[in-house]
Write a protein that holds these residues in place. Structure first.
Motif, short mmCIF file in Angstrom:
data_model
loop_
_atom_site.label_atom_id
_atom_site.label_comp_id
_atom_site.label_asym_id
_atom_site.label_seq_id
_atom_site.Cartn_x
_atom_site.Cartn_y
_atom_site.Cartn_z
N PHE A 177 0.84 -1.20 0.00
CA PHE A 177 0.00 0.00 0.00
C PHE A 177 0.88 1.25 0.00
O PHE A 177 0.64 2.20 -0.76
CB PHE A 177 -0.92 -0.02 1.22
N ARG A 178 1.91 1.24 0.84
CA ARG A 178 2.84 2.37 0.87
C ARG A 178 3.67 2.42 -0.41
O ARG A 178 3.83 3.47 -1.03
CB ARG A 178 3.76 2.25 2.08
N ARG A 179 4.22 1.27 -0.81
CA ARG A 179 5.13 1.22 -1.95
C ARG A 179 4.49 1.76 -3.22
O ARG A 179 5.07 2.62 -3.90
CB ARG A 179 5.60 -0.22 -2.18
N LEU A 180 3.32 1.27 -3.55
CA LEU A 180 2.69 1.64 -4.81
C LEU A 180 2.28 3.11 -4.84
O LEU A 180 2.39 3.78 -5.87
CB LEU A 180 1.47 0.74 -5.06
N ASN A 181 1.81 3.62 -3.71
CA ASN A 181 1.41 5.03 -3.68
C ASN A 181 2.60 5.96 -3.61
O ASN A 181 2.62 7.01 -4.26
CB ASN A 181 0.46 5.27 -2.50
N GLN A 182 3.59 5.58 -2.84
CA GLN A 182 4.78 6.43 -2.75
C GLN A 182 5.48 6.52 -4.10
O GLN A 182 6.05 7.56 -4.45
CB GLN A 182 5.74 5.86 -1.70
N GLN A 183 5.39 5.46 -4.88
CA GLN A 183 6.02 5.41 -6.20
C GLN A 183 5.50 6.54 -7.09
O GLN A 183 6.29 7.30 -7.67
CB GLN A 183 5.76 4.04 -6.84
N TRP A 184 4.18 6.67 -7.20
CA TRP A 184 3.66 7.71 -8.09
C TRP A 184 3.66 9.09 -7.46
O TRP A 184 3.83 10.10 -8.16
CB TRP A 184 2.26 7.33 -8.61
N LEU A 185 3.51 9.15 -6.14
CA LEU A 185 3.56 10.45 -5.49
C LEU A 185 4.93 11.11 -5.66
O LEU A 185 5.03 12.30 -5.95
CB LEU A 185 3.23 10.31 -4.00
N GLU A 186 5.98 10.33 -5.46
CA GLU A 186 7.32 10.89 -5.59
C GLU A 186 7.66 11.23 -7.03
O GLU A 186 8.47 12.12 -7.28
CB GLU A 186 8.35 9.91 -5.02
N ARG A 187 7.05 10.53 -7.96
CA ARG A 187 7.33 10.81 -9.37
C ARG A 187 6.66 12.09 -9.83
O ARG A 187 7.27 12.89 -10.57
CB ARG A 187 6.88 9.64 -10.24
N TYR A 188 5.42 12.32 -9.41
CA TYR A 188 4.66 13.46 -9.92
C TYR A 188 4.56 14.63 -8.94
O TYR A 188 4.45 15.78 -9.37
CB TYR A 188 3.25 13.02 -10.31
N PHE A 189 4.57 14.34 -7.66
CA PHE A 189 4.36 15.40 -6.67
C PHE A 189 5.35 15.24 -5.52
O PHE A 189 6.55 15.19 -5.75
CB PHE A 189 2.90 15.34 -6.15
N ARG A 190 4.83 15.13 -4.32
CA ARG A 190 5.64 14.84 -3.14
C ARG A 190 4.74 14.15 -2.12
O ARG A 190 3.50 14.29 -2.16
CB ARG A 190 6.24 16.10 -2.54
N VAL A 191 5.33 13.40 -1.22
CA VAL A 191 4.56 12.71 -0.18
C VAL A 191 4.24 13.73 0.91
O VAL A 191 5.14 14.34 1.49
CB VAL A 191 5.35 11.53 0.40
N GLU A 192 2.94 13.92 1.17
CA GLU A 192 2.51 14.89 2.17
C GLU A 192 2.32 14.21 3.52
O GLU A 192 2.31 12.97 3.63
CB GLU A 192 1.22 15.57 1.72
N GLU A 193 2.14 15.01 4.56
CA GLU A 193 1.98 14.46 5.91
C GLU A 193 0.76 13.55 6.01
O GLU A 193 0.79 12.53 6.69
CB GLU A 193 1.88 15.60 6.93
#
Length: 316
Positions: A177-193
């Motif tokens: 759940f973390r891996r797949l979401n962090q993958q696209w968040l870091e590519r397009y945006f940033r991981v928020e709190e």
């Protein structure tokens, strides 16, 4: 190292890097010792000394290199005066490689250097060096018994029959759940709190309050995920939709979306919404095809700094 994270997919690249490292190290040792050979010459010269005159074809089979590579190496050794080409006394139509007197002398002086190489590698690599040699032996035997290309193509045929299935949250799948979401968040945006909080405790923040998390599996591999977050009073947010970019075209995103909508309907939810970003055109088009309607403004009180699209489900 980056390549180590790719495991089997980068095996050839990692072995190439190791091979280059060993070649360069041994060449430095040869130069420092005044030896007149290069590391890449070793298998051909040693084989000719130990076995005797040999054809390029037989040499290639013996040392596990291509005919072309051995032929080119033989040309260099002939130029260096270490090897000569002669007619095969048993078959005049072909030639054999023969070690010259200069080659014999060069090899005869290398015993102390080879001993230093053996002991230096043992000192540098320790037990892991022996484990590597054993592993290489095992790989060579396994590949001889079951050719790699055939094994991979058989797997490819089997995978062509596999379909994506969607399963509910399981603790063993939490990290995906973390891996797949962090993958696209870091590519397009940033991981928020807010993202970090959900990744840290998906059961407590999503499942326990009445929401759900789904995973898309392809032949047992987790390739996608999404969540329904219960806002209370029958209102749900479709969130954390992420599909591994290496598995596009399998329909995983749409299957996750359909499962989430079906789950929402089964619970007779009052409202289903999502927040996204206008940069994610493919995802927005999928949401629209599934029945989500874009609203004129961003959602009031949005949790996400990246959100500039607000959509509400109106039914397909």
């Amino acid at each position: 190292m980056y390549l180590s994270s790719l495991r089997e997919l980068a095996l050839g690249s990692r072995l190439k890097a190791l091979s280059d490292h060993f070649y360069q190290a041994v060449d430095e040792v040869y130069r420092a010792s005044g030896a007149g050979i290069e590391a890449r010459w070793f298998p051909v010269l040693r084989y000719l000394r130990d076995v005797g005159p040999t054809t390029v074809t037989d040499m290639a089979v013996a040392i596990g290199q291509t005919h072309s590579a051995v032929s080119q190496l033989a040309d260099r050794l002939v130029e260096a005066g270490m090897v000569t080409r002669q007619r095969d006394p048993h078959d005049g139509r072909r030639s054999v490689l023969v070690l010259t007197a200069a080659g014999e002398r060069a090899l005869g002086e290398l015993g102390p250097v080879w001993l230093a190489i053996r002991r230096g590698m043992a000192e540098s690599m320790g037990p892991r060096g022996m484990a590597l040699l054993d592993a290489i032996d095992g790989c060579e035997q396994a590949l001889a018994e079951r050719p790699l290309v055939a094994a991979i193509l058989d797997q490819r045929v089997a995978l062509s029959r596999a379909v994506v299935e969607v399963v509910p949250f399981q603790p063993a799948l939490r990290e995906h759940f973390r891996r797949l979401n962090q993958q696209w968040l870091e590519r397009y945006f940033r991981v928020e709190e807010v993202d970090r909080a959900l990744f840290a405790d998906p059961e407590g923040m999503i499942v326990a309050p009445g929401g759900a998390i789904f995973f898309a599996l392809y032949a047992g591999e987790v390739v996608g995920t999404c969540a329904l977050i219960h806002e209370g009073d029958g209102i749900y947010e479709l969130s954390k939709m992420g599909v591994d970019e290496n598995y596009r075209g399998l329909g995983a995103g749409r299957k996750l979306l359909d499962e989430a909508i079906a789950w929402f309907r089964q619970r007779e939810g009052r409202e289903l919404f999502l927040e996204s970003n206008s940069r994610l055109g493919r995802a927005l088009a999928m949401y629209e095809r599934a029945g989500f309607v874009r609203q004129p403004n961003a959602r009031p009180g949005s949790h996400y700094a990246r959100a500039d699209v607000y959509m509400i489900y109106r039914g397909a």
